[in-house]
Design an enzyme around this catalytic site. Structure first.
Site, mmCIF file in Angstrom:
data_model
loop_
_atom_site.group_PDB
_atom_site.id
_atom_site.type_symbol
_atom_site.label_atom_id
_atom_site.label_comp_id
_atom_site.label_asym_id
_atom_site.label_seq_id
_atom_site.Cartn_x
_atom_site.Cartn_y
_atom_site.Cartn_z
ATOM 1 N N MET A 268 -0.905 50.415 22.740
ATOM 2 C CA MET A 268 -0.491 49.094 22.252
ATOM 3 C C MET A 268 -1.655 48.107 22.424
ATOM 4 O O MET A 268 -1.440 46.898 22.476
ATOM 5 C CB MET A 268 0.745 48.608 23.012
ATOM 6 C CG MET A 268 1.954 49.521 22.780
ATOM 7 S SD MET A 268 3.554 48.719 23.020
ATOM 8 C CE MET A 268 3.421 48.204 24.714
ATOM 9 N N ALA B 162 -4.973 46.131 24.234
ATOM 10 C CA ALA B 162 -5.331 45.597 25.564
ATOM 11 C C ALA B 162 -5.907 46.738 26.397
ATOM 12 O O ALA B 162 -5.487 46.992 27.527
ATOM 13 C CB ALA B 162 -4.140 44.943 26.261
ATOM 14 N N HIS C 62 -6.669 53.834 29.361
ATOM 15 C CA HIS C 62 -6.686 54.284 27.960
ATOM 16 C C HIS C 62 -7.956 55.090 27.667
ATOM 17 O O HIS C 62 -7.914 56.104 26.972
ATOM 18 C CB HIS C 62 -6.655 53.091 27.001
ATOM 19 C CG HIS C 62 -5.433 52.240 27.111
ATOM 20 N ND1 HIS C 62 -5.458 50.974 27.639
ATOM 21 C CD2 HIS C 62 -4.148 52.465 26.755
ATOM 22 C CE1 HIS C 62 -4.250 50.447 27.598
ATOM 23 N NE2 HIS C 62 -3.423 51.332 27.070
ATOM 24 N N LYS D 203 0.615 57.448 34.321
ATOM 25 C CA LYS D 203 1.038 56.143 34.855
ATOM 26 C C LYS D 203 2.466 55.843 34.381
ATOM 27 O O LYS D 203 3.301 55.365 35.122
ATOM 28 C CB LYS D 203 0.044 55.084 34.385
ATOM 29 C CG LYS D 203 0.535 53.674 34.315
ATOM 30 C CD LYS D 203 0.644 53.064 35.675
ATOM 31 C CE LYS D 203 1.000 51.602 35.662
ATOM 32 N NZ LYS D 203 1.795 51.142 34.568
ATOM 33 N N ASP D 204 2.728 56.132 33.103
ATOM 34 C CA ASP D 204 4.080 55.997 32.554
ATOM 35 C C ASP D 204 4.699 57.392 32.563
ATOM 36 O O ASP D 204 4.890 58.010 31.508
ATOM 37 C CB ASP D 204 4.015 55.419 31.138
ATOM 38 C CG ASP D 204 3.420 54.023 31.153
ATOM 39 O OD1 ASP D 204 4.067 53.113 31.665
ATOM 40 O OD2 ASP D 204 2.278 53.859 30.681
ATOM 41 N N ARG E 67 -0.579 45.106 31.905
ATOM 42 C CA ARG E 67 0.200 43.996 32.480
ATOM 43 C C ARG E 67 -0.385 43.489 33.794
ATOM 44 O O ARG E 67 0.043 42.435 34.276
ATOM 45 C CB ARG E 67 1.655 44.427 32.660
ATOM 46 C CG ARG E 67 2.390 44.546 31.316
ATOM 47 C CD ARG E 67 3.864 44.830 31.475
ATOM 48 N NE ARG E 67 4.582 44.663 30.218
ATOM 49 C CZ ARG E 67 5.081 45.661 29.493
ATOM 50 N NH1 ARG E 67 4.955 46.908 29.899
ATOM 51 N NH2 ARG E 67 5.716 45.414 28.368
HETATM 52 O O1 PAF Z 1 2.350 53.559 26.573
HETATM 53 C C1 PAF Z 1 2.227 52.801 25.575
HETATM 54 O O2 PAF Z 1 1.256 52.065 25.420
HETATM 55 C C2 PAF Z 1 3.336 52.772 24.545
HETATM 56 O O3 PAF Z 1 4.584 52.928 25.134
HETATM 57 C C3 PAF Z 1 3.136 53.797 23.400
HETATM 58 C C4 PAF Z 1 3.177 55.216 23.917
HETATM 59 C C5 PAF Z 1 1.798 53.532 22.715
HETATM 60 C C6 PAF Z 1 4.242 53.634 22.354
HETATM 61 O O4 PAF Z 1 4.279 52.361 21.820
#
Ligand code: PAF
Length: 281
Positions: free
Chosen positions: A34, A36, A41, A153-154, A191
């Site tokens: 998304m 940022a 990333h 992380k997620d 965030r």
């Molecule tokens: O982890 C994220 O940034 C978002 O949840 C994703 C996987 C790009 C889906 O919008």
């Protein structure tokens, strides 16, 4: 040296470029984001570049995964900085669709992943995983990469996406990549930019509390006792609210009554207006 990065905004262009690569026998990696962008990333990007011939990053702030009182309007956005960084990293293509390109006005289909998508984050952020599963399913089907890369992380998101991809027979390998942390242990997140200097100082306590849970479980303390102590330590350490600290099966994310080697420890807590999540195995 920065790569010449191709920027596409339509699904048709995305597919056209990928078809050309496919015709040349090249493999494709997808890194959905998304924006940022930070080193978390970039670690996904690096993994994709290392293991596939062409890397596509997507940039789409997906409104369907934000609740009505969440931070959609203020979510950090800086496409020019993201493009420059991705070019520097050697990403071949950025797919940055508009809202209309991603969701046609008449589009109504949503993908929910019951069970694993209802607990933990799912219970505190209703609709979140339906929004994530829907947009990720679309991105995977639009690009049909060989592999798609997501951060641990997620962690629950990674499990939900893996389940969804298997259930829908989407022929893409989902690759989970380790959490990237600051020197003081804070897990990188877009965030984190919301934290005040005082909150930033307190933020690493979440990861430390999870590590303490892990250590105490290994020493024989019960899950209930160690989880309650961890919540109290966060509230004493400047956190304003703890949504959960849970010891779960690492695949199903069902909460465990007794610790096992398959456990994953996950937590979510607030520092003022900022909600942080973290986890460890
Ligand atoms: O982890 C994220 O940034 C978002 O949840 C994703 C996987 C790009 C889906 O919008």
């Amino acid at each position: 040296m920065a790569n010449k990065i191709i920027i596409v905004r339509t699904i048709a262009e995305l597919r056209r470029h990928i078809a050309t690569w496919r015709a040349d026998g090249l493999s494709v990696g997808l890194v959905p984001t998304m924006g940022a962008l930070h080193d978390g990333h970039f670690s996904l990007v690096e993994q994709s570049i290392k293991t596939t011939d062409r890397t596509v990053t997507t940039l789409f702030v997906n409104p369907k995964q934000f609740g009505p009182h969440e931070d959609l309007d203020v979510y950090p956005r800086d496409e020019a900085a993201d493009v420059a960084a991705l070019a520097e990293k050697g990403v071949h293509m950025l797919f940055a669709p508009s809202l209309d390109e991603m969701y046609a006005e008449e589009s109504v289909t949503a993908i929910s992943v019951p069970g694993i998508g209802d607990v933990l984050e799912g219970s505190f952020r209703p609709g979140f995983f339906t929004g994530v599963a829907t947009v990720v399913a679309k991105l995977l089907i639009q690009a049909l990469p060989d592999r798609a890369f997501f951060g641990e992380k997620d962690y629950q998101q990674l499990r939900v996406i893996t389940r969804m991809t298997e259930d829908l027979d989407i022929p893409v390998e989902i690759v989970g990549c380790p959490i990237v942390r600051e020197e003081d242990g804070l897990a990188l997140s877009s965030r984190n930019a919301y934290l005040s200097p005082e909150e930033r100082k307190n933020a690493p306590a979440l990861g430390q509390a999870l590590q303490k849970v892990k250590d105490e479980l290994a020493a024989g303390t019960s899950i209930t006792a160690t989880v309650e102590a961890a919540k109290a330590s966060l509230l004493n350490g400047g956190f304003t609210k703890v949504d959960y600290i849970a010891v779960c099966d690492r695949n199903s994310l069902e909460e465990l009554e007794t610790p096992t080697k398959e456990a994953r420890i996950l937590g979510a807590a607030w520092l003022g207006k900022t909600r942080l999540i973290d986890n460890l195995g």
